[in-house]
Design a protein around this motif. Structure first.
Motif, PDB file in Angstrom:
ATOM      1  N   UNK A  44       8.896  53.469 114.852  1.00 60.26           N
ATOM      2  CA  UNK A  44       9.143  52.475 113.800  1.00 60.26           C
ATOM      3  C   UNK A  44       8.254  51.253 113.947  1.00 60.26           C
ATOM      4  N   UNK A  45       8.188  50.743 115.186  1.00 60.21           N
ATOM      5  CA  UNK A  45       7.365  49.548 115.418  1.00 60.21           C
ATOM      6  C   UNK A  45       5.891  49.859 115.192  1.00 60.21           C
ATOM      7  N   UNK A  47       4.627  51.974 113.217  1.00 63.11           N
ATOM      8  CA  UNK A  47       4.398  52.071 111.773  1.00 63.11           C
ATOM      9  C   UNK A  47       4.188  50.673 111.172  1.00 63.11           C
ATOM     10  N   UNK A  48       4.999  49.734 111.626  1.00 66.57           N
ATOM     11  CA  UNK A  48       4.870  48.354 111.132  1.00 66.57           C
ATOM     12  C   UNK A  48       3.541  47.761 111.593  1.00 66.57           C
ATOM     13  N   UNK A  51       0.760  48.813 109.514  1.00 59.91           N
ATOM     14  CA  UNK A  51       0.755  48.164 108.193  1.00 59.91           C
ATOM     15  C   UNK A  51       0.310  46.695 108.261  1.00 59.91           C
ATOM     16  N   UNK A  52       0.259  46.134 109.479  1.00 59.15           N
ATOM     17  CA  UNK A  52      -0.063  44.703 109.607  1.00 59.15           C
ATOM     18  C   UNK A  52      -1.399  44.296 108.969  1.00 59.15           C
ATOM     19  N   UNK A  54      -2.967  45.239 106.591  1.00 58.98           N
ATOM     20  CA  UNK A  54      -3.103  45.391 105.139  1.00 58.98           C
ATOM     21  C   UNK A  54      -3.125  44.036 104.431  1.00 58.98           C
ATOM     22  N   UNK A  55      -2.737  42.985 105.163  1.00 57.65           N
ATOM     23  CA  UNK A  55      -2.833  41.637 104.582  1.00 57.65           C
ATOM     24  C   UNK A  55      -4.270  41.366 104.136  1.00 57.65           C
ATOM     25  N   UNK A  58      -4.934  42.898 100.875  1.00 59.57           N
ATOM     26  CA  UNK A  58      -4.130  42.217  99.846  1.00 59.57           C
ATOM     27  C   UNK A  58      -4.797  40.878  99.480  1.00 59.57           C
ATOM     28  N   UNK A  59      -5.254  40.166 100.521  1.00 57.45           N
ATOM     29  CA  UNK A  59      -5.953  38.899 100.247  1.00 57.45           C
ATOM     30  C   UNK A  59      -7.212  39.181  99.427  1.00 57.45           C
ATOM     31  N   UNK A  61      -7.632  41.610  97.434  1.00 59.48           N
ATOM     32  CA  UNK A  61      -7.169  41.967  96.092  1.00 59.48           C
ATOM     33  C   UNK A  61      -6.864  40.709  95.278  1.00 59.48           C
ATOM     34  N   UNK A  62      -6.203  39.754  95.923  1.00 60.52           N
ATOM     35  CA  UNK A  62      -5.845  38.504  95.220  1.00 60.52           C
ATOM     36  C   UNK A  62      -7.119  37.774  94.794  1.00 60.52           C
ATOM     37  N   UNK A  65      -8.685  39.564  91.971  1.00 59.20           N
ATOM     38  CA  UNK A  65      -7.939  39.317  90.734  1.00 59.20           C
ATOM     39  C   UNK A  65      -8.251  37.929  90.186  1.00 59.20           C
ATOM     40  N   UNK A  69      -9.814  37.712  86.608  1.00 54.32           N
ATOM     41  CA  UNK A  69      -8.939  37.272  85.511  1.00 54.32           C
ATOM     42  C   UNK A  69      -8.894  35.757  85.309  1.00 54.32           C
TER      43      UNK A  69
ATOM     44  N   UNK B 353      14.849  47.778 115.046  1.00 50.58           N
ATOM     45  CA  UNK B 353      13.456  47.921 115.498  1.00 50.58           C
ATOM     46  C   UNK B 353      13.013  46.688 116.283  1.00 50.58           C
ATOM     47  N   UNK B 459      -1.803  39.365  85.792  1.00 52.90           N
ATOM     48  CA  UNK B 459      -1.797  38.005  86.372  1.00 52.90           C
ATOM     49  C   UNK B 459      -0.371  37.434  86.452  1.00 52.90           C
ATOM     50  N   UNK B 462       1.321  39.054  89.300  1.00 53.36           N
ATOM     51  CA  UNK B 462       0.780  38.573  90.587  1.00 53.36           C
ATOM     52  C   UNK B 462       1.413  37.223  90.942  1.00 53.36           C
ATOM     53  N   UNK B 556       0.989  34.560 100.442  1.00 55.58           N
ATOM     54  CA  UNK B 556       0.052  35.335  99.619  1.00 55.58           C
ATOM     55  C   UNK B 556       0.241  36.838  99.873  1.00 55.58           C
ATOM     56  N   UNK B 557       0.671  37.157 101.080  1.00 55.56           N
ATOM     57  CA  UNK B 557       0.869  38.560 101.446  1.00 55.56           C
ATOM     58  C   UNK B 557       1.857  39.270 100.511  1.00 55.56           C
ATOM     59  N   UNK B 560       1.317  41.978  97.639  1.00 51.96           N
ATOM     60  CA  UNK B 560       1.388  43.437  97.743  1.00 51.96           C
ATOM     61  C   UNK B 560       2.500  44.015  96.868  1.00 51.96           C
ATOM     62  N   UNK B 613       7.652  45.680 106.325  1.00 53.19           N
ATOM     63  CA  UNK B 613       6.681  44.769 106.920  1.00 53.19           C
ATOM     64  C   UNK B 613       6.903  43.327 106.420  1.00 53.19           C
TER      65      UNK B 613
END
Lengths: 72, 640
Positions: A44-45, A47-48, A51-52, A54-55, A58-59, A61-62, A65, A69, B353, B459, B462, B556-557, B560, B613
């Motif tokens: 479990x840990x 897996x987390x 995923x860490x 991925x920030x 995501x940043x 992506x922001x 965007x 846009x 966990x 947007x 988001x 910001x995270x 997702x 997460x």
């Protein structure tokens, strides 16, 4: 001229974020599998942890965007 | 919710020690503490209780368990089991061990003999199958082998990847036997090659010695198979197999007879011995004087009266329970005990966990039970997918739920999550992507003039996701502040207040800078920032100051929530588009169904991990400290 660079910039922001995430996840994933092989309860840990990073994407992506846009 | 705990001291006459331990073991409410750690050096009054004759019980338990597992399972009448248990439960250690010894002496020899015979026969069957497989592969080569008097046949097995060793063996055999040999090989399966070699018996020792030195697996056929043609060997193998199988049947019948006669008694004896062994294992935690015993432990407040009443009823006041008034510091060391409602319980699996919460810390599980399904639903947001996830979780829980507690809890979480998924699917107008809209069954909802079609509101969605992040992170910080106030930790209070002020001011300044809110608010925000920053610095030093940036990143995270949702929508749209573009309806349906299936599987994993997460990293880090210990009552099945 500026408008042509907008999608490229957005792509770079997202793509480089994804690349960084990929590199980090590869290393964390390998270490995580090693840890799970030793101690299954850590699944479990691990897996987390995988995923860490991925920030980063995501940043990216922001930012992409915002470029597409808001700035476009 | 974490429950309040009371520290208790149980005192009684030494004669009642065993009965008290037995009663507490069956009651299962007390988290025992080690009294011996509180005994001052040189204390002549209070001593640690010695372990007692535990070795006998453990030895008997090992033997009884061993025999129990050798016998085939036989159904047991539960009523009879309970009766026999009660009969044995009140026996003292010596009587119990005597009973076990009697059963062992009557059963051990026969059981062991039968088990060994069965194991030998099973080994024989495995060997016969092995011989048969090798000989069947080598049989076509038999015609090419010379049948000479005074020659020996040997079979060797080599792994395919080391096949080149055959050349080394061939060269060595040429030298050893002066070229009086034949060597042929055939593949047995994908990984093994068998080679048969015929050579003059004069060189037997040298050849076997060489094969052994090469670390090659030589098939040693039993003497009865030697010097016989392969077809005769195969007939013999078949005969032996039938004989061994029949004999295993006989042994099994004998074991079943034995089991029918002894299994229930052994099962109960094993239960009683296990319980007694557990009880004896905690004796060293107790203290004693010449005439009394002392135990200490923690009991949840809601079970205190039950514990007191049970002891009072059983011992008529001879054994007493005292509530101990402890210092605030010691109370903070109490074990943590969740007692969440049924709907929240599955989420304890996720909180588990992390390390256990400290006593007085806020239990984050109920909050996770609210936000986790909300985040999951927001990301997946599709009525069709929600129904599929619900059906999948119900089926898996039905099949595997009884076998694995973890699977049961995970499926319960998926069941809970499927409902917000369907709710958000209704808001977004999604049923297997845009299939519902294409068929005219559903349309996206409209709120304040904004149509909630996820492909059109990128947007706003988001911004909404990040707003959720602001709320969640601020909630986490507020809980951190509550924890700090409860524990009267001044520096932590300053840090959390400072962090709340700083983050608020940064967000207001940013919003004012992009003219979303009036620029007038900029000045008060700068003042707040100037108050907040020193507080953060004072409370947590440079690490906390750096934490301001990481808190902003945490907010910001939450983007997702929108990003993962978008990926899910796009894949669903692609599935429908591809499906509808196929010429043949059935093919189109299958393609779309397959892609939706892949998407549903992804939707069960990815949003779960992302949601988890967001809780463990972004949310818990604002208030959760952990490092406590869980309430582990002394009861059946928990003593290690």
């Amino acid at each position: 001229m500026v408008s042509e660079w907008i999608p490229i910039g957005a792509g770079l922001a997202f793509g480089l974020g994804a690349l960084g995430t990929g590199i980090a996840q590869a290393r964390i994933g390998a270490a995580g599998v090693g840890a799970i092989a030793e101690k299954q309860e850590l699944f479990g840990l691990a897996l987390v942890f995988v995923a860490l990073p991925e920030t980063l994407v995501i940043l990216g992506f922001v930012i992409a965007a915002i470029i597409l846009f808001v700035l476009a | 919710m974490l429950q309040k705990m009371t520290k208790i001291q149980v005192i009684g006459p030494k004669d009642d020690l065993h009965s008290t331990v037995d009663l507490l073991y069956n009651l299962g409410t007390v988290h025992l503490e080690d009294v011996s750690t509180t005994i001052a050096p040189g204390d002549t009054m209070l001593r640690r209780v010695k372990a007692g004759p535990k070795a006998d019980v453990t030895g008997a338990l090992v033997k009884v368990s061993g025999m129990f597992h050798l016998l085939p399972t036989t159904p047991i009448n539960e009523e009879l089991r309970a009766q026999t248990y009660e009969g044995l439960r009140w026996k003292n250690d010596e009587e119990l061990v005597k009973e076990a010894t009697q059963v062992i002496s009557e059963l051990e020899t026969t059981t062991k003999e039968l088990a060994t015979r069965k194991s030998d026969l099973e080994f024989t069957l495995t060997n016969l199958a092995h011989y048969e497989q090798v000989i069947e592969k080598l049989q076509p080569l038999e015609a090419q082998l010379p049948t000479l008097e005074g020659f020996e046949v040997t079979v060797i097995l080599i792994q395919q990847e080391f096949k080149e060793v055959l050349d080394i063996i061939r060269a060595a055999l040429t030298e050893i036997t002066h070229n009086q040999f034949e060597l042929m090989s055939a593949d047995v399966d994908a990984t093994t090659t068998a080679a048969v070699t015929v050579f003059n018996k004069t060189y037997s020792d040298q050849v076997h010695s060489f094969i052994w030195s090469q670390n090659v697996n030589e098939v040693r056929l039993p003497p009865e198979y030697l010097d016989k043609p392969f077809d005769e060997v195969l007939t013999l193998v078949e005969d032996n197999r039938k004989r061994a199988t029949a004999e295993i049947g006989t042994v099994n019948d004998e074991l079943t007879d034995l089991s029918g006669q002894w299994y229930p008694r052994l099962a109960v004896l094993k239960d009683v011995l296990e319980d007694r062994n557990d009880e004896l294992s905690v004796f060293t935690k107790f203290g004693q004087t010449d005439y009394t015993f002392v135990m200490m432990g923690w009991v949840p407040n809601k079970q205190l009266a039950k514990t007191k009443n049970a002891l009072k009823a059983a011992f008529e006041g001879r054994v007493i329970v005292n509530d101990i008034k402890v210092s605030r510091n010691e109370q903070n060391k109490a074990p943590s005990f969740y007692d969440n409602p049924r709907i929240v319980k599955p989420f304890e699996f996720f909180t588990g966990l992390m390390s256990a919460p400290q006593y007085r810390e806020i239990d984050p599980t109920p909050l996770m039970a609210v936000f986790f399904p909300f985040f999951f639903g927001l990301m997946v947001g599709d009525i069709g997918y929600g129904l599929c996830i619900l059906a999948f979780a119900l089926v898996v829980r039905k099949i595997y739920g009884l076998r694995s507690h973890a699977i049961k809890q995970l499926m319960n979480i998926l069941i809970i999550c499927s409902f917000p998924t369907m709710f958000f699917g209704y808001l977004f107008g999604e049923f297997f992507g845009n299939l519902g809209q294409m068929m005219g069954w559903i349309e996206p909802a409209t709120i304040n003039g904004l149509t909630l079609d996820r492909m059109e509101i990128i947007v706003p969605f988001l911004i909404f996701s990040i707003a959720i992040g602001v709320f969640h992170v601020f909630l986490g910080l507020s809980l951190g502040l509550t924890n700090a106030v409860t524990r009267r930790h001044k520096k932590l209070i300053c840090e959390k207040v400072g962090m709340l002020l700083t983050l608020t001011s940064i967000i207001v300044i940013l919003l004012a800078a992009v003219a979303v809110i009036p620029a007038l608010l900029m000045l008060p925000s700068v003042v707040l920032l100037l108050i907040g920053l020193p507080l953060v610095w004072y409370g947590g030093g440079i690490v906390a100051a750096i934490d301001i940036m990481s808190s902003l990143t945490n907010i910001i995270s939450y983007a997702r929530l929108m990003a993962i949702g978008m990926a899910s929508v796009v894949l669903a749209l692609v599935a429908n588009k591809l499906g509808s573009s196929m010429g043949i309806v059935l093919v189109g349906f299958l393609v779309a169904a397959l892609l939706h299936l892949v998407n549903i599987v992804l939707c069960m994993f990815s949003p779960s991990i992302q949601s988890l997460r967001l809780h463990l990293v972004e949310f818990y880090s604002k208030f959760y400290e952990g490092g406590g210990r869980m309430y582990d009552p002394f009861k059946r099945g928990t003593t290690k």
